[in-house]
Every structure is written in structure tokens, then in C-alpha cells.
Enzyme design. Structure first.
Site, PDB file in Angstrom:
ATOM      1  N   GLU A   1      -3.382  -0.373   8.189  1.00 59.66           N
ATOM      2  CA  GLU A   1      -2.218   0.072   8.958  1.00 59.66           C
ATOM      3  C   GLU A   1      -2.311  -0.492  10.367  1.00 59.66           C
ATOM      4  O   GLU A   1      -3.387  -0.493  10.971  1.00 59.66           O
ATOM      5  CB  GLU A   1      -2.138   1.605   9.086  1.00 59.66           C
TER       6      GLU A   1
ATOM      7  N   TYR B   1      -4.371   1.346  15.847  1.00 59.12           N
ATOM      8  CA  TYR B   1      -3.160   1.340  16.657  1.00 59.12           C
ATOM      9  C   TYR B   1      -3.441   1.145  18.144  1.00 59.12           C
ATOM     10  O   TYR B   1      -2.673   0.490  18.836  1.00 59.12           O
ATOM     11  CB  TYR B   1      -2.382   2.648  16.464  1.00 59.12           C
TER      12      TYR B   1
ATOM     13  N   GLU C   1      -7.295   8.360   6.328  1.00 58.59           N
ATOM     14  CA  GLU C   1      -7.562   8.957   7.632  1.00 58.59           C
ATOM     15  C   GLU C   1      -8.106  10.380   7.567  1.00 58.59           C
ATOM     16  O   GLU C   1      -7.427  11.350   7.929  1.00 58.59           O
ATOM     17  CB  GLU C   1      -6.293   8.910   8.496  1.00 58.59           C
TER      18      GLU C   1
ATOM     19  N   HIS D   1      -2.791  10.991   0.783  1.00 53.95           N
ATOM     20  CA  HIS D   1      -2.235  10.729   2.108  1.00 53.95           C
ATOM     21  C   HIS D   1      -1.548  12.006   2.583  1.00 53.95           C
ATOM     22  O   HIS D   1      -0.344  12.032   2.810  1.00 53.95           O
ATOM     23  CB  HIS D   1      -1.279   9.540   2.071  1.00 53.95           C
TER      24      HIS D   1
ATOM     25  N   ARG E   1       0.848  -1.186   0.000  1.00 56.85           N
ATOM     26  CA  ARG E   1       0.000   0.000   0.000  1.00 56.85           C
ATOM     27  C   ARG E   1       0.887   1.240   0.000  1.00 56.85           C
ATOM     28  O   ARG E   1       1.715   1.417   0.888  1.00 56.85           O
ATOM     29  CB  ARG E   1      -0.913   0.004   1.234  1.00 56.85           C
TER      30      ARG E   1
END
Length: 445
Positions: free
Chosen positions: A350, A293, A165, A120, A76
Site C-alpha cells: 500500500e 505512507y 496492519e 482486513h 490486492r
């Protein structure tokens, strides 16, 4: 076998253009908001910038060699908008697109599936000067940019993400000021969030027009909120945290209005919504992509709307002070799948851990990162057992890189990068990950 992943499972790594490419003034690339932000005093640790980063603009074949050494079958990465359209919405820079042509072809030759993220975070500075994502003109510019990229690469790229995000794009960059463009205005941030979602919906049919039989969607970062106590105040605070951080971005994509608890909380700062916007945002997605995360545990002892207290296991955190909590991944995706069972493919796009890694005698010993990944891979096995159609996992990150406001002080990579020489060295975690990918099963740490 209970530790086996499904056939065809994608084992990959993730990167972002500004974090690895360098060459910020090469071959006609325009300036991005991160070039401008990083040049401001005190914004990035050590005064670091994204040049040379990992020098991947010139060393992408070295990067692919690392992927092959880890038996990765997917990668990615993101496209640098100012490399392709230097001023954001004008003339396409063919030389910039040529780089991604070469990269995609090299990945194909290596048998690695590309998952391409169109945005991004490196917005062309020229667009920011004209209002940035708070301006609807940027929606039109993003559509033009999407057209240019997908028309060139759509014959070979069959997995696309519009944005990475949106919470970070809007809130970190425009309310908290910790990321580019460094603004601190909640009303602007919420308008940015809305316009980004409209841009996502606008881009989806463009992607499909140029990339037949592709899979397209959006990548969301989610931090599930847990109440510290089963009190009415804590439960309400957790619901509000989930609504503002997670559901504010997911619900419109899934055809729902913005969550009412968050809308009421934002008051006069809520965004302006044009006629037809919510329908534009709600485009069918081919997969669900999650960046995970950590979690947050919230406690509101006053029972009011004051700043919540965050509790965690202080002995179980990463170098970024994030609690290590794999069960949050299982809890979150199980709940979301029950709400959206029509989505056929689910990915972790991620997940990773920052540590103060050191290269000693040609080796980086990072057993804590291996344990971290082992726990999260086990969480995916639990999801598969629960019926969630997990199809792939992308570790953040392929290699140490420019970690935004943390500069080069925060190392997430499976490969260690000596930023003086650009030499890449697989860490113990990268070697272990290679075994997992090769055997397609959870290998003991």
C-alpha cells in the site's frame, strides 16, 4: 535503463472488502465490527457506513475493467470474514464464498494476479461479543475461516496475506478507539496484538496445505521514526517509537522476542504469552510486504517520557495531514533488508495519497498525486539499485471508497467514484499509472 523496473514486476492496486463491497446484508453475510462501529453516532464522518461503499459485490467486473485500463497485472483485495462465516466460527456460507470464486476467476480471465488478504479488519461481530481478538477463541475461529477460504480458492490464488496492519487492528481499534471495535484499553490492545500474531502463525501452514507453491506472509504498516535532533533524548524517543509501532509486530514474525525497550515501556500492560506462542508466530514468510505512507519526526525537549512533539514540513503534506517523504521508504526497506536478507521477495502493498478531488468536465486533475507516486516509485528504483529484490507495488487505492473513520470524505483512488451513481472515472493519476505499468518504467509526470 536507469528508470526501468525488472521483468515480471507486479503493478497493482489495493482495496479492502468493507471499503468497497457494500451489500452488507446480502446473501447471508453476517454483521462485522465495522457495521456496528459505523452505526454508532459520531464514530464515522458524516454518519457514513460501508453500504453501499463502491457496490463492488455487484460491480466487480467494472472494477476489473478499471484495472485493465491501467494495465495492472496484479490486484490486492481482502475477503470479508462475515460473508464467508457469518458468526465467525460456525457454518460456512457457500453463497459468500461463491462471490470470491467469481472474482478470482474473472481476475484470472483478465490476466491479473490476485493477492488475497484474509483479514482486513472486518471481524464478525459475534466474535467481538465473545471477547474479540483479546480472546484466544478467535485464533481458533480464524484458523477455521482460513481453512474454508483456502480450501476453495487455493487452487487459483498463489499469493496470500494473513493480516493487514496488525498495529491498526490492535492499537487504533483497542487502545485509541478510533477504529472498530472502539475500545480504549492498552492492555487489551497489546493482548489483541499478540493474539493476532499467533493467529497469523497458526494460519500459515493451513494456507500452504491448500495452496501448493504459493507465496504467503503478512502485511505490516510501518512509520519510521526520526529524531528531530541528535540528542540522547530524541534518539531514545525515536528508538521507542520504532519499537512500539514497527518492531513490536515485525520482530516476533522474524523469530525474535518483543523488543525490550517497548516491553519495559508497556510495563504491566504487556500481553500474556502462552507456552509455544513465539514459535507459532515465527513461520517462514515467502515475502516481505510493507504499507508505507509517511514518517514521524519525534522531539522530546524534556528528555523524559512525556508525549513527544511531531515535527514535519507543514507545506508538504497530503489531505490527511501526512508528510510526503519518499526517502523514508528507501531508508526503511534498506535497513530491513540488511537485517533480513534471506527473504527473497519484497513488496510495497500500500502507498497512496488522499486529496480533495473533484470531477470537472469528465476529468480529475490530480498532479500532486502523480508527483507523490513518482517520488515513491523513484524510491523503489533506488532500492533496486541497492540490491533489495523489489518485486511489486500496489497503489492505495484502486478507487475512492469508504475510508474508515473518514467515511467518504477522504479520496485515495486512482479512479474517481461518484457515490450517487457509482460511476467510475480514471483520474489523471490513473491514466499516468497505466503508462508506468504498460512500459514497466518510471514515466515522467
Amino acid at each position: 535503463m536507469h528508470d526501468q523496473f525488472p521483468p515480471g514486476f507486479l503493478w497493482g492496486t489495493a482495496t479492502a472488502s468493507y471499503q468497497i463491497e457494500g451489500a452488507t446484508a446480502a446473501d447471508g453475510r453476517g454483521q462485522s465490527i465495522w457495521d456496528r462501529f459505523a452505526a454508532m453516532s459520531g464514530k464515522v464522518a458524516g454518519g457514513a457506513t460501508g453500504d453501499p461503499a463502491c457496490d463492488s459485490y455487484y460491480r466487480y467486473r467494472d472494477d476489473i475493467a478499471i484495472m485493465k485500463a491501467m494495465n495492472n497485472n496484479a490486484y490486492r483485495f481482502s475477503i470479508a470474514w462475515p460473508r464467508v462465516v457469518p458468526d465467525g466460527g460456525g457454518t460456512v456460507n457457500g453463497t459468500g464464498l461463491d462471490y470470491y470464486d467469481r472474482l478470482v476467476d474473472a481476475l484470472g480471465d483478465a490476466g491479473i494476479v490476485p493477492l488475497v488478504t484474509l483479514y482486513h479488519w472486518d471481524l464478525p461481530q459475534a466474535l467481538q461479543d465473545d471477547g474479540g481478538w483479546a480472546s484466544r477463541n478467535t485464533i481458533d475461529a480464524f484458523a477455521w475461516y482460513t481453512e474454508a477460504v483456502t480450501a476453495r480458492l487455493g487452487d487459483r490464488v498463489k499469493m496470500w496475506a494473513t493480516f493487514n496492519e496488525p498495529w491498526c487492528v490492535s492499537m487504533l481499534g483497542n487502545e485509541l478507539g478510533q477504529h472498530a471495535p472502539g475500545l480504549q484499553d492498552r492492555a487489551v490492545a497489546l493482548q489483541v496484538a499478540h493474539n493476532v500474531l499467533v493467529a497469523h502463525g497458526t494460519a500459515m501452514p493451513i494456507i500452504r496445505a491448500h495452496s501448493s507453491n504459493c507465496k504467503a506472509g503478512i502485511v505490516l504498516n510501518m512509520t519510521p521514526a526520526y529524531p528531530a535532533q541528535e540528542t540522547e533524548a530524541d534518539l531514545r524517543r525515536a528508538a521507542l517509537a520504532n519499537a512500539t509501532h514497527n518492531e513490536w509486530f515485525l520482530d516476533p514474525v522474524m523469530g525474535r522476542p518483543y523488543p525490550q525497550i517497548a516491553w519495559d515501556h508497556y510495563g504491566a500492560d504487556v500481553p500474556e504469552i502462552a507456552a509455544g506462542d513465539m514459535g507459532t508466530i515465527h513461520q517462514p514468510v515467502d515475502y516481505f510486504a510493507l504499507n508505507y505512507y509517511t514518517r514521524q519526526v519525534v522531539h522530546d525537549p524534556a528528555g523524559g517520557d512525556g508525549k513527544p512533539l511531531h515535527r514535519r514540513d507543514d507545506a508538504n503534506v497530503s489531505d490527511r495531514d501526512w508528510e510526503i517523504f519518499p526517502a523514508g521508504l528507501t531508508d526503511l526497506l534498506t535497513r530491513l533488508y540488511h537485517r533480513h536478507p534471506h527473504i527473497p521477495e519484497w513488496y510495497v502493498t500500500e502507498n497512496g495519497m488522499s486529496l480533495p478531488d473533484r470531477l470537472v468536465d469528465g476529468r480529475v486533475r490530480d498532479p500532486r498525486r502523480i508527483a507523490y507516486l513518482h517520488g515513491h516509485f523513484a524510491a523503489v528504483l533506488d532500492l533496486l539499485k541497492a540490491g533489495v529484490p523489489m518485486k511489486g507495488y500496489f497503489v492505495w487505492s484502486l478507487m475512492d471508497n469508504f475510508e474508515w473513520a473518514f467515511g467518504y470524505d477522504s479520496r485515495f483512488g486512482l479512479a474517481y467514484v461518484d457515490f450517487r451513481t457509482q460511476e467510475r472515472t480514471l483520474k489523471d493519476s490513473g491514466l499516468w499509472y497505466g503508462r508506468v505499468a504498460a512500459e514497466n518504467r518510471l514515466v515522467a509526470p
